[in-house]
Scaffold this motif. Structure first.
Motif, PDB file in Angstrom:
ATOM      1  N   PHE A 167       0.818  -1.208   0.000  1.00 40.06           N
ATOM      2  CA  PHE A 167       0.000   0.000   0.000  1.00 40.06           C
ATOM      3  C   PHE A 167       0.857   1.264   0.000  1.00 40.06           C
ATOM      4  O   PHE A 167       0.586   2.221  -0.718  1.00 40.06           O
ATOM      5  CB  PHE A 167      -0.935  -0.002   1.223  1.00 40.06           C
ATOM      6  CG  PHE A 167      -1.805   1.213   1.325  1.00 40.06           C
ATOM      7  CD1 PHE A 167      -2.933   1.340   0.537  1.00 40.06           C
ATOM      8  CD2 PHE A 167      -1.485   2.245   2.203  1.00 40.06           C
ATOM      9  CE1 PHE A 167      -3.740   2.461   0.620  1.00 40.06           C
ATOM     10  CE2 PHE A 167      -2.283   3.376   2.290  1.00 40.06           C
ATOM     11  CZ  PHE A 167      -3.418   3.480   1.502  1.00 40.06           C
ATOM     12  N   ALA A 168       1.940   1.252   0.792  1.00 39.87           N
ATOM     13  CA  ALA A 168       2.774   2.450   0.950  1.00 39.87           C
ATOM     14  C   ALA A 168       3.433   2.875  -0.361  1.00 39.87           C
ATOM     15  O   ALA A 168       3.731   4.056  -0.555  1.00 39.87           O
ATOM     16  CB  ALA A 168       3.840   2.217   2.015  1.00 39.87           C
ATOM     17  N   SER A 169       3.658   1.940  -1.279  1.00 43.14           N
ATOM     18  CA  SER A 169       4.316   2.279  -2.541  1.00 43.14           C
ATOM     19  C   SER A 169       3.358   2.211  -3.734  1.00 43.14           C
ATOM     20  O   SER A 169       3.805   2.210  -4.886  1.00 43.14           O
ATOM     21  CB  SER A 169       5.518   1.358  -2.775  1.00 43.14           C
ATOM     22  OG  SER A 169       5.111   0.008  -2.742  1.00 43.14           O
ATOM     23  N   ASP A 170       2.058   2.164  -3.476  1.00 41.46           N
ATOM     24  CA  ASP A 170       1.041   2.143  -4.532  1.00 41.46           C
ATOM     25  C   ASP A 170       1.256   1.001  -5.527  1.00 41.46           C
ATOM     26  O   ASP A 170       1.178   1.182  -6.737  1.00 41.46           O
ATOM     27  CB  ASP A 170       1.000   3.472  -5.306  1.00 41.46           C
ATOM     28  CG  ASP A 170       0.463   4.603  -4.449  1.00 41.46           C
ATOM     29  OD1 ASP A 170      -0.362   4.323  -3.563  1.00 41.46           O
ATOM     30  OD2 ASP A 170       0.867   5.751  -4.667  1.00 41.46           O
ATOM     31  N   GLU A 171       1.539  -0.211  -5.005  1.00 48.19           N
ATOM     32  CA  GLU A 171       1.741  -1.379  -5.857  1.00 48.19           C
ATOM     33  C   GLU A 171       0.755  -2.479  -5.492  1.00 48.19           C
ATOM     34  O   GLU A 171       0.263  -2.528  -4.362  1.00 48.19           O
ATOM     35  CB  GLU A 171       3.165  -1.921  -5.704  1.00 48.19           C
ATOM     36  CG  GLU A 171       4.227  -0.965  -6.209  1.00 48.19           C
ATOM     37  CD  GLU A 171       5.625  -1.506  -5.982  1.00 48.19           C
ATOM     38  OE1 GLU A 171       6.381  -1.597  -6.969  1.00 48.19           O
ATOM     39  OE2 GLU A 171       5.965  -1.837  -4.833  1.00 48.19           O
ATOM     40  N   LEU A 172       0.504  -3.343  -6.448  1.00 52.52           N
ATOM     41  CA  LEU A 172      -0.335  -4.518  -6.233  1.00 52.52           C
ATOM     42  C   LEU A 172       0.560  -5.740  -6.073  1.00 52.52           C
ATOM     43  O   LEU A 172       1.611  -5.833  -6.704  1.00 52.52           O
ATOM     44  CB  LEU A 172      -1.262  -4.770  -7.428  1.00 52.52           C
ATOM     45  CG  LEU A 172      -2.338  -3.744  -7.720  1.00 52.52           C
ATOM     46  CD1 LEU A 172      -3.058  -4.120  -9.005  1.00 52.52           C
ATOM     47  CD2 LEU A 172      -3.330  -3.682  -6.573  1.00 52.52           C
ATOM     48  N   ALA A 173       0.125  -6.682  -5.285  1.00 48.43           N
ATOM     49  CA  ALA A 173       0.817  -7.969  -5.174  1.00 48.43           C
ATOM     50  C   ALA A 173      -0.099  -9.038  -5.751  1.00 48.43           C
ATOM     51  O   ALA A 173      -1.304  -9.047  -5.493  1.00 48.43           O
ATOM     52  CB  ALA A 173       1.134  -8.275  -3.714  1.00 48.43           C
ATOM     53  N   MET A 174       0.483  -9.924  -6.576  1.00 48.93           N
ATOM     54  CA  MET A 174      -0.281 -11.010  -7.167  1.00 48.93           C
ATOM     55  C   MET A 174       0.366 -12.332  -6.802  1.00 48.93           C
ATOM     56  O   MET A 174       1.593 -12.443  -6.742  1.00 48.93           O
ATOM     57  CB  MET A 174      -0.330 -10.878  -8.690  1.00 48.93           C
ATOM     58  CG  MET A 174      -1.045  -9.644  -9.175  1.00 48.93           C
ATOM     59  SD  MET A 174      -1.059  -9.560 -10.970  1.00 48.93           S
ATOM     60  CE  MET A 174      -2.115 -10.928 -11.362  1.00 48.93           C
ATOM     61  N   ARG A 175      -0.480 -13.345  -6.600  1.00 50.90           N
ATOM     62  CA  ARG A 175       0.020 -14.689  -6.303  1.00 50.90           C
ATOM     63  C   ARG A 175      -0.820 -15.691  -7.079  1.00 50.90           C
ATOM     64  O   ARG A 175      -2.051 -15.661  -7.015  1.00 50.90           O
ATOM     65  CB  ARG A 175      -0.067 -14.958  -4.808  1.00 50.90           C
ATOM     66  CG  ARG A 175       0.357 -16.345  -4.425  1.00 50.90           C
ATOM     67  CD  ARG A 175       0.491 -16.524  -2.943  1.00 50.90           C
ATOM     68  NE  ARG A 175      -0.718 -16.153  -2.243  1.00 50.90           N
ATOM     69  CZ  ARG A 175      -0.824 -16.089  -0.929  1.00 50.90           C
ATOM     70  NH1 ARG A 175       0.227 -16.321  -0.183  1.00 50.90           N
ATOM     71  NH2 ARG A 175      -1.952 -15.761  -0.347  1.00 50.90           N
ATOM     72  N   ALA A 176      -0.143 -16.575  -7.819  1.00 49.21           N
ATOM     73  CA  ALA A 176      -0.839 -17.634  -8.550  1.00 49.21           C
ATOM     74  C   ALA A 176      -0.792 -18.904  -7.705  1.00 49.21           C
ATOM     75  O   ALA A 176       0.264 -19.281  -7.186  1.00 49.21           O
ATOM     76  CB  ALA A 176      -0.172 -17.874  -9.896  1.00 49.21           C
ATOM     77  N   LEU A 177      -1.912 -19.570  -7.575  1.00 51.33           N
ATOM     78  CA  LEU A 177      -2.014 -20.777  -6.752  1.00 51.33           C
ATOM     79  C   LEU A 177      -2.542 -21.939  -7.585  1.00 51.33           C
ATOM     80  O   LEU A 177      -3.494 -21.781  -8.356  1.00 51.33           O
ATOM     81  CB  LEU A 177      -2.944 -20.548  -5.568  1.00 51.33           C
ATOM     82  CG  LEU A 177      -2.526 -19.436  -4.599  1.00 51.33           C
ATOM     83  CD1 LEU A 177      -3.642 -19.139  -3.628  1.00 51.33           C
ATOM     84  CD2 LEU A 177      -1.283 -19.850  -3.851  1.00 51.33           C
ATOM     85  N   GLU A 178      -1.909 -23.093  -7.422  1.00 53.34           N
ATOM     86  CA  GLU A 178      -2.373 -24.313  -8.078  1.00 53.34           C
ATOM     87  C   GLU A 178      -2.123 -25.475  -7.128  1.00 53.34           C
ATOM     88  O   GLU A 178      -1.053 -25.587  -6.540  1.00 53.34           O
ATOM     89  CB  GLU A 178      -1.613 -24.535  -9.393  1.00 53.34           C
ATOM     90  CG  GLU A 178      -2.061 -25.775 -10.126  1.00 53.34           C
ATOM     91  CD  GLU A 178      -1.271 -26.031 -11.402  1.00 53.34           C
ATOM     92  OE1 GLU A 178      -1.860 -26.544 -12.356  1.00 53.34           O
ATOM     93  OE2 GLU A 178      -0.062 -25.728 -11.425  1.00 53.34           O
ATOM     94  N   ARG A 179      -3.098 -26.334  -6.972  1.00 55.87           N
ATOM     95  CA  ARG A 179      -2.953 -27.524  -6.123  1.00 55.87           C
ATOM     96  C   ARG A 179      -3.026 -28.749  -7.016  1.00 55.87           C
ATOM     97  O   ARG A 179      -3.995 -28.939  -7.747  1.00 55.87           O
ATOM     98  CB  ARG A 179      -4.057 -27.569  -5.071  1.00 55.87           C
ATOM     99  CG  ARG A 179      -3.960 -26.418  -4.071  1.00 55.87           C
ATOM    100  CD  ARG A 179      -4.986 -26.563  -2.975  1.00 55.87           C
ATOM    101  NE  ARG A 179      -4.659 -27.704  -2.154  1.00 55.87           N
ATOM    102  CZ  ARG A 179      -5.534 -28.319  -1.354  1.00 55.87           C
ATOM    103  NH1 ARG A 179      -6.786 -27.910  -1.289  1.00 55.87           N
ATOM    104  NH2 ARG A 179      -5.172 -29.360  -0.630  1.00 55.87           N
ATOM    105  N   ILE A 180      -1.972 -29.579  -6.973  1.00 57.69           N
ATOM    106  CA  ILE A 180      -1.914 -30.770  -7.812  1.00 57.69           C
ATOM    107  C   ILE A 180      -1.532 -31.985  -6.983  1.00 57.69           C
ATOM    108  O   ILE A 180      -0.932 -31.866  -5.911  1.00 57.69           O
ATOM    109  CB  ILE A 180      -0.916 -30.598  -8.975  1.00 57.69           C
ATOM    110  CG1 ILE A 180       0.482 -30.256  -8.451  1.00 57.69           C
ATOM    111  CG2 ILE A 180      -1.396 -29.563  -9.962  1.00 57.69           C
ATOM    112  CD1 ILE A 180       1.544 -30.147  -9.523  1.00 57.69           C
TER     113      ILE A 180
END
Length: 198
Positions: A167-180
């Motif tokens: 939030f402090a640096s105006d960025e988004l965080a993304m995480r890809a999840l897959e269960r196999i």
């Protein structure tokens, strides 16, 4: 957006390959065991190089041929089976170098379909790359019919986004999840070639 989609797809595919071929049953792989460590635990399906042969470059033409003797004869007979070699793409020049007297056509690549001794070759980036330096206890090649191994997906891959973590640096965080899940359905359908431990 297209870059992220392609990047995530490549990383998920790499995770699937690592789990299928290299998962060692530890928490890193959520207790899953892939083809290589399965063969180590069941040495009938493992061809390990002799002591002192810790370099991938120690693998010979006969080692790759002898690997086929570790799977069920039914796999070799054809009749609907889909047996193939699995190697890192860096092995292609080595396979090509076997095309000399007295073995004139051991490796060929016709219309983008590589074959070794008449068997398809499938390139897998997570297997051991061809090196002339030591890489002890690594998997140089595998052979067999991978359709006798189960790779199941639990649900569908999903993307999670957080607006708060950066939030402090105006960025988004993304995480890809897959269960196999990975499981052997035919115990003698795949075999692995491993460099020596020491």
């Amino acid at each position: 957006g297209q870059f992220l989609a392609r990047y995530i797809a490549r990383q998920l595919a790499k995770l699937e390959d690592k789990t299928m071929f290299l998962a060692d049953g530890t928490s890193t792989y959520a207790g899953q065991t892939g083809v290589g460590p399965y063969c180590v635990a069941n040495p009938t399906y493992l061809l390990q190089l002799a002591n002192g042969k810790t370099k991938p470059s120690d693998v010979t033409l006969n080692d790759l041929r002898n690997l086929r003797s570790k799977v069920s004869a039914a796999i070799l007979a054809g009749n609907g089976f889909d047996a193939a070699y699995y190697l890192n793409p860096t092995w292609e020049p080595v396979l090509r170098s076997f095309n000399q007297y007295p073995n004139f056509i051991v490796y060929e690549n016709v219309n983008g379909q590589p074959k070794f001794d008449g068997w398809p070759v499938r390139w897998v980036g997570v297997l051991q790359a061809m090196l002339t330096s030591a890489a002890a206890s690594t998997f140089a090649a595998m052979f067999g019919d991978l359709s006798f191994w189960y790779l199941g997906e639990r649900g569908a891959p999903r993307i999670e986004v957080s607006r708060e973590v950066f939030f402090a640096s105006d960025e988004l965080a993304m995480r890809a999840l897959e269960r196999i899940d990975v499981e052997a359905m035919g115990i003698d359908a795949m075999a692995a070639l491993q460099t020596a431990a020491a």
